[in-house]
Each structure stands twice: as C-alpha cells, then as structure tokens.
Enzyme design. Structure first.
Site, PDB file in Angstrom:
ATOM      1  N   SER A  75       0.801  -1.240   0.000  1.00  0.00           N
ATOM      2  CA  SER A  75       0.000   0.000   0.000  1.00  0.00           C
ATOM      3  C   SER A  75       0.825   1.279   0.000  1.00  0.00           C
ATOM      4  CB  SER A  75      -0.921   0.026   1.219  1.00  0.00           C
ATOM      5  OG  SER A  75      -2.012  -0.821   1.003  1.00  0.00           O
ATOM      6  N   LYS A  78       0.576   3.522  -2.916  1.00  0.00           N
ATOM      7  CA  LYS A  78      -0.593   4.380  -3.161  1.00  0.00           C
ATOM      8  C   LYS A  78      -0.226   5.867  -3.123  1.00  0.00           C
ATOM      9  CE  LYS A  78      -3.710   0.969  -1.013  1.00  0.00           C
ATOM     10  NZ  LYS A  78      -4.359   0.599   0.269  1.00  0.00           N
ATOM     11  N   TYR A 200      -3.188  -2.327 -10.262  1.00  0.00           N
ATOM     12  CA  TYR A 200      -3.146  -2.113  -8.814  1.00  0.00           C
ATOM     13  C   TYR A 200      -2.327  -3.210  -8.121  1.00  0.00           C
ATOM     14  CZ  TYR A 200      -4.555  -2.064  -3.929  1.00  0.00           C
ATOM     15  OH  TYR A 200      -4.518  -2.071  -2.557  1.00  0.00           O
ATOM     16  N   TYR A 252      -4.810   4.670   7.874  1.00  0.00           N
ATOM     17  CA  TYR A 252      -6.192   4.155   7.967  1.00  0.00           C
ATOM     18  C   TYR A 252      -6.848   4.509   9.294  1.00  0.00           C
ATOM     19  CZ  TYR A 252      -3.836   1.395   4.392  1.00  0.00           C
ATOM     20  OH  TYR A 252      -3.074   1.005   3.336  1.00  0.00           O
ATOM     21  N   VAL A 270       1.297  -3.966   3.823  1.00  0.00           N
ATOM     22  CA  VAL A 270       1.121  -5.215   4.573  1.00  0.00           C
ATOM     23  C   VAL A 270       2.333  -6.147   4.523  1.00  0.00           C
ATOM     24  CG1 VAL A 270      -1.397  -5.349   4.564  1.00  0.00           C
ATOM     25  CG2 VAL A 270      -0.100  -6.321   2.659  1.00  0.00           C
TER      26      VAL A 270
HETATM   27  O1  DON Z   1      -4.829  -4.316  -1.392  1.00  0.00           O
HETATM   28  C1  DON Z   1      -4.155  -5.131  -0.784  1.00  0.00           C
HETATM   29  O2  DON Z   1      -4.698  -6.014  -0.177  1.00  0.00           O
HETATM   30  C2  DON Z   1      -2.642  -5.128  -0.770  1.00  0.00           C
HETATM   31  N1  DON Z   1      -2.086  -5.465  -1.977  1.00  0.00           N
HETATM   32  C3  DON Z   1      -2.152  -3.892  -0.181  1.00  0.00           C
HETATM   33  C4  DON Z   1      -2.749  -3.639   1.145  1.00  0.00           C
HETATM   34  C5  DON Z   1      -1.853  -2.960   2.105  1.00  0.00           C
HETATM   35  O3  DON Z   1      -0.663  -2.932   1.966  1.00  0.00           O
HETATM   36  C6  DON Z   1      -2.526  -2.422   3.298  1.00  0.00           C
HETATM   37  N2  DON Z   1      -1.659  -1.627   4.091  1.00  0.00           N
HETATM   38  N3  DON Z   1      -1.259  -1.723   5.189  1.00  0.00           N
END
Ligand code: DON
Length: 714
Positions: A75, A78, A200, A252, A270
């Site tokens: 993320s 982003k 994405y 978040y 993540v």
């Molecule tokens: O959208 C997702 O599930 C992942 N590829 C990225 C999510 C993410 O990194 C959330 N952040 N902490």
C-alpha cells in the site's frame, strides 16, 4: 521467495549510525504482531527481518539491519501513484474522482462515498484503484511501464515487480475484486475491473528495500526532487497534497492516533514496510513483517515513534525562526562602496551616509520571516532614503516573500523611499521578483549584481543630490586634493606638466607589472582598479578592488617608490585623465622643493584619513550582535513628505518607478542610526581598498593632443 541480498553493512561511522544501531537493537526484541497471510506468498517471509533507513534531503542515507533486503511495497505505492495522478490530471479532476476524507475504516473497507460518487481517499484500496485507473498508457504494458517509472523516479533506481507475490495476490484478491466491481456499479471507475486490478496488484508487488523507502520518503521531504539523483519525481505544488492525505489517511483507522503521537505523514504496507516524511528534513523507511491489528508493522510504528520523540520531529512542532532573517544592518555612514571619493564627497557621505541603510538578509524567505524583514525596512525607512537588501545569503524564497517584497516596493515608493536589491538573480530564489521588476522597467535602478555596486549607486545619488552641478563639471589643479595648498605660481608650473589622455571603454590604463612612471587624476568618467586572480581550475577571475571618478587621483605611490603596478586600471566608460610624469615632477621638485613636499604631505593626509576610515568601518562591522537584538525603538516617522512642510530644504528622492534620469533631491533626514553588526566575515573595507588602489602606478600612455590641458573636463 527469498530475495535476501548481501547487506550493504556500513561501519558505524557517526552519532546517527550509533543511535540507529542502538534503536535497532532495542526494538529487535519486540516480537508482537503477526505476518500477513491473506496473500499466501507474504506468509513465507522470515518474521525476524528488520531494517531501518533514514535518508536526508541532501542525499545521506543511514541504514541499519536488513536494510537491503527487498520486499513488496504494497500500500505504500498508493502515495506515489496518487502523486502521479495529481501531476498528470491536476487537483480538480483528481478531486472529482477521489476524495480526501479519512474513513476511520480499514484499508480494505468496502464503504464508498455515495454522495460524491467517489471513493473516500486515495490511501484506502478503493481510492487507490480509482487512481490506478488514471495511470496513462496505450497498452497494459505501457501503463505498467508508466507506473514503474513513477515509482522508480522516487527510488532513484529501476524498480521491478515481484512476479510470485503478484500471482499470489491475483489468485486471492477477491475482496479487492468486489470493491472494484462495486465502484464500476456506482460509476466511480469506468474501465473493466480486471485491467484496473492488474495494475493495482502490480503496483503493490513492486520490490523495494527499506533504504529505497527512505529515499522515496526523502524525495517527498525534498519537495519532490530525489536527493540521490537530483531528478524531479513530482512537481513541488503537489507534495503538500500527497503529504496531507498521507497525514490524515495514510495509517487508515490508526491515522488519528499516529498523527497525535508521532506526527509525520506516513504510509504503511502489509509486507511490513512503513515510510514517514519530515518535510525539509528526512525520509524514514522501516521494514519488519509482523503487523498490528491495523495492518501496520509493529516494529515500524515503534521505530517511528521513538525517532519522532527523540528528535522532536512531530510536524506541528515549530522549528522556524522568523527572526533570523536579518543577519546584519549597516549604515551608509559607515560602510562605503569601493568607489574612491574626493575629500568633499567623503565629507558629504560622512554627513549624509545614514540616508543609506544596508540589510544583509539570510536563510529562507517565507511569510513569517519576510514579514519581520518588511516591518524592519519600514522602520528604517523613517530615516533612510535608500534601503539596500543584500540577498546573497538567501537560500529559499516562496511566493509569499515575493508578494510581500513587491507590496513593500510600492509602499516605499509612495513614501519616496527606494528599495535596492543586491544579488537578486533571475535564476535565484527570488528570480520571479527580478523578472517582475524588469517587466515594470525599474530593474536598472533597483537591481545590482553586487552589494558594492548597489552602495556605489546610492552614494552617487546622494552626492548628486547634495552637490552643486558646477562642482562636478570643472576642475582646476588647485581644486585637486593632491595639489591642495600650492600657491598659484606652483600650480602654473604644474599646468605645464599635465598630459591629457583619453581612454575608450574597456581600455587598460594601467597594467599589473608595468613600470610606474606616471600618476593620474581622473577628469571625466570612471575607472576600475581590478585584480586578475587565478582560480583553482586555472582560469582567470577578475576582482574589482575600487572604482574612481572625477577629481580622484591614482598611481601617486609612483612618486614614492617608482616601482611596478600592482593591479590593472581599466576605463569603465570614455575616460579623460590627466597624467603627470613622475620623472618630471621629481625634476621640478629639485628646483621647487615646495611642490614636491606639498604633494607628499597631501598624500600622507589622504592616506591617514583613509586608514582612520578603514578602522571605523572595521569597528562598525565588528560591533556586537547585541545591538541587533535590541533594535532601536521606532521613532516617530518623519516622512519626507511631511518634511516638505519645510520645503526649502526637504526635497525628496525620485520614486522607484520614475525614469532613470530623474535625479534625487536633498533630504533633511537626520539623526545617527545605531549601526548594528555582527562578528561575521569582514568584507574588504572601502577605505582599505582605496589605500590599495592608490598604490597602483601607471604605464606611460600616448598623449592625445585633442585635449586641452586647461583642467576643465566638461
Ligand atoms: O490491497 C491489498 O490487499 C494489498 N495489496 C495492499 C494492502 C496494504 O498494503 C494495506 N496496508 N497496510
């Protein structure tokens, strides 16, 4: 997947490395949290991996631990893709497609802003997918290349997708699929969801190290310019947009507490990465895969909290010192240009020099600091006709500074005061102001390359305002300081020795190393005494030592030692000089010793006066900063306009906006102003340079017969 690469372990070389090593050691003991498993490939990671990196805005990267282990950015991507969309489409359009409101929900929340028909913000998955749709390219490959290019510019190296993590997320990312289809259903995206999801997922699978993350964060901190490559990754105007959204939404449903405690715009992923940005200072990158309930790296949050607390880096902590904008204030009664003056001119400047104020400005010019400066200039302008701003030490200026200075120019103009700029270059921090002054047709009279030129110009204005025109157009030998006190008979003898000479602009009158067999008096025009210095790369640099105008002599030292010239003297414009042969003067001295001894006496008087002035100037420049800290109480303004009540004496200087030919008039401004200064480097004092210049002797030049030796240069 084991992408462990040999760590580029740097020896602990300084206090920051030492601090980071200790911090790493302390926090490595924290084993709370769980690694992400919803993307199966991420579950294979060694949970003990732990790296910290800090990159400064000037490109120093400190690293400790597993700082060169590569993992997927997730993320964190982003923030960079959002920046890309702003640069490509502009704020308004991007705002119409993606909001900026925090959700208070997790990253993968399915709630959408149905009122505005857009996802809430670009940091949650829904907003990030809307941003991904905006990535440009005619083909899927081209769009991937665009996305990788945008991220790579921030990292300062080519980044690539981790194919196994990508495949793993493609196979399991059904919640994201659901979000994409819901957005399609509500008209928030328009392309087939699978194409958007593909880009994405790929942006989330870009592999980085935590050193990369620190550099990417430092690129935000450095107003969008990568501190390693110097390449601009994002236009400066969008940095604040991205950082604002990172601050309110990047963490978040933990964003509020993060902002409260740690106070740095941040983004997490993540896989265990976190970036945090301290604008103007550093970027932080941390990697440790165990996550808390919000999906943030447990150790990453701890590291950022400790760094923030230890170094006081919360963004709302005030670090600016608006008051440091003024380095030093000097009065024209004390500091002089390198122009050598006649005794009459020197006396005038002693008396009226306080009508010139000089301020050395330093540091960054923004609203707070420029407001201080403007306030001070306004106070000084109660007495001073000219305020010179020496901008050599200004490293940054924003639009607020330019705006305030323009308003100040107008304000002073209405009060018949002039603001003069030195070191205001078109490509410097205040370049747009320079361009504006050129456009208004006033740069000629307001902008000077060096402060010495600005000082000289202001002095010239004072001299012409307070001197009768007739004084400046005619000289007789008896009026020249060097011949002062000689009776008429002796002057007549000297008149027989005068050699009138004419020099064209740029012509060398005296060359360094030449035999000194003439001395000169400038009758018309200006000459510059200059040195040719060798630079490190063996090229030549010309340094101006002094300039001389009508009535000022140079090269008299030849009468004392008859040695060689120690500098060049060059004509600035068409110059008329009167030359005297050293040999002939010596011969005359044999039969008329009074002539010679009077000349030598006058020279000595002049030298000692200049020396005294040099000492005064050095003393003023050295006087304590304490004076600066205790600015004089602002007096009742005695504006020149009011002074015109006693109109016979009080005439004002022409306005900054009037044509160059308008000459300044007399002023009645009075009262000595405290000359405030610091212990900083001393410039070559005008008096000292005069002493040096006077030591320059002259090469014999051809006598021009078209000039009559009547000593009336006009
Ligand atoms: O959208 C997702 O599930 C992942 N590829 C990225 C999510 C993410 O990194 C959330 N952040 N902490």
């Amino acid at each position: 997947m084991d992408t462990r690469v040999p760590d580029n372990i740097l020896a602990s070389v300084g206090p920051i490395d030492h601090y980071l090593t200790a911090l790493h050691g302390r926090i490595a003991g924290v084993t709370d949290g769980e690694i992400a498993t919803y993307i199966p490939e991420l579950a294979k990671v060694d949970p003990e991996l732990f790296g910290i990196a800090i990159a400064t805005v000037d490109g120093k990267v400190y690293t400790v631990g597993d700082s060169s282990y590569s993992f997927t950015i997730q993320s964190i991507s982003k923030a960079f893709v959002y920046g890309y969309t702003l640069a490509e489409y502009g704020r308004d359009y991007v705002l119409s497609r993606i909001g900026v409101e925090p959700t208070g929900e997790a990253f993968n929340s399915i709630i959408l802003d149905e009122v505005h028909k857009r996802p809430f913000n670009p940091m949650v998955n829904a907003g990030a997918m809307a941003a991904a749709e905006l990535i440009k390219g005619d083909t899927p490959e081209a769009r991937i290349a665009t996305m990788l290019g945008a991220l790579s510019r921030f990292a300062g190296r080519s980044l690539h997708v981790d194919e196994s993590v990508l495949r793993s997320e493609q196979a399991t990312g059904h919640r994201n699929r659901a979000i994409a289809y819901m957005m399609l259903n509500s008209g928030m995206i328009h392309s087939p969801p699978e194409t958007i999801l593909d880009i994405y997922f790929r942006q989330c699978s870009v592999r980085v190290t935590c050193a990369d993350l620190a550099v990417m964060a430092a690129t935000f901190a450095n107003d969008g310019v990568n501190p390693l490559t110097g390449e601009r990754a994002l236009a400066r105007e969008y940095i604040q947009d991205v950082l604002t959204v990172m601050n309110s939404c990047g963490m978040y449903n933990y964003a509020g507490q993060w902002s409260y405690e740690i106070g740095m715009p941040a983004k997490s992923g993540v896989a265990g990465g976190i970036i945090a940005v301290i604008p103007g200072q550093i970027g932080i990158g941390v990697f440790s895969p165990r996550l808390d309930a919000h999906g943030h790296s447990v150790r990453g949050v701890r590291v950022c909290r400790e760094i923030s607390e230890t170094f006081g880096l919360h963004v709302f902590r005030n670090h600016t010192n608006s008051g440091a904008i003024i380095r030093r204030e000097l009065s024209g009664a004390v500091v002089r240009s390198k122009r050598m003056r006649t005794p009459k001119e020197r006396a005038l400047l002693d008396e009226r020099g306080e009508l010139i104020s000089l301020i050395e400005v330093q540091g960054g010019m923004f609203f707070g600091s420029t407001e201080r400066l403007v306030r001070r200039i306004d106070a000084l302008a109660a007495d001073a006709e000219f305020v010179i701003l020496d901008l050599r030490r200004v490293h940054d200026a924003d639009q607020a500074a330019r705006r305030l200075l323009l308003d100040l120019i107008e304000w002073l103009h209405e009060r018949d005061r002039r603001l003069i700029f030195a070191h205001l270059s078109p490509d410097g921090p205040l370049g747009p102001l320079h361009i504006e002054l050129i456009a208004r047709g006033v740069a000629d009279q307001m902008v000077f390359e060096h402060r010495d030129q600005a000082l000289e110009w202001c002095e010239n204005q004072l001299i012409s305002a307070f001197t009768d025109t007739s004084d400046r157009t005619k000289f007789s030998l008896g009026q020249l300081d060097i011949f002062a006190g000689l009776p008429r008979d002796d002057l007549r003898i000297l008149e027989g020795l005068v050699r009138p000479m004419v020099f064209e602009p740029g012509q060398t009158i005296v060359a360094e190393g030449d035999e000194a067999n003439l001395f000169f008096v400038v009758a018309r025009g200006t000459v510059t005494v200059q040195l040719r210095l060798k630079t490190e790369n063996d090229s030549e640099r010309i340094v101006r030592v002094a300039s001389l105008g009508p009535g000022v002599s140079f090269g008299e030292m030849a009468l004392l030692d008859g040695g060689h010239r120690s500098a060049d003297v060059v004509a600035d414009d068409r110059v008329v000089c009167y030359g005297f042969s050293v040999e002939e003067l010596r011969e005359v001295g044999q039969s008329h010793p009074r002539i010679f001894t009077t000349i030598l006496g006058n020279m000595m008087r002049d030298f000692s006066e200049r020396l005294r002035r040099a000492n005064d100037e050095i003393r003023a420049l050295r006087s304590s900063r304490a004076a600066q800290r205790r600015p004089k109480k602002r007096r009742m303004r005695a504006p020149m306009a009011a002074a015109s009540a006693s109109a016979s004496a009080a005439m004002r200087f022409s306005s900054a906006w009037r044509p160059a030919s308008t000459s300044p008039k007399r002023s009645i401004s009075s009262g000595a102003r405290a000359n405030m200064s610091s212990n900083a480097t001393l410039p070559i004092s005008s008096a000292a340079t005069s002493l040096w210049a006077i030591a320059v002797a002259v090469r014999r030049m051809p006598v021009k017969s078209d000039i009559s030796p009547t000593m009336s240069p006009a």
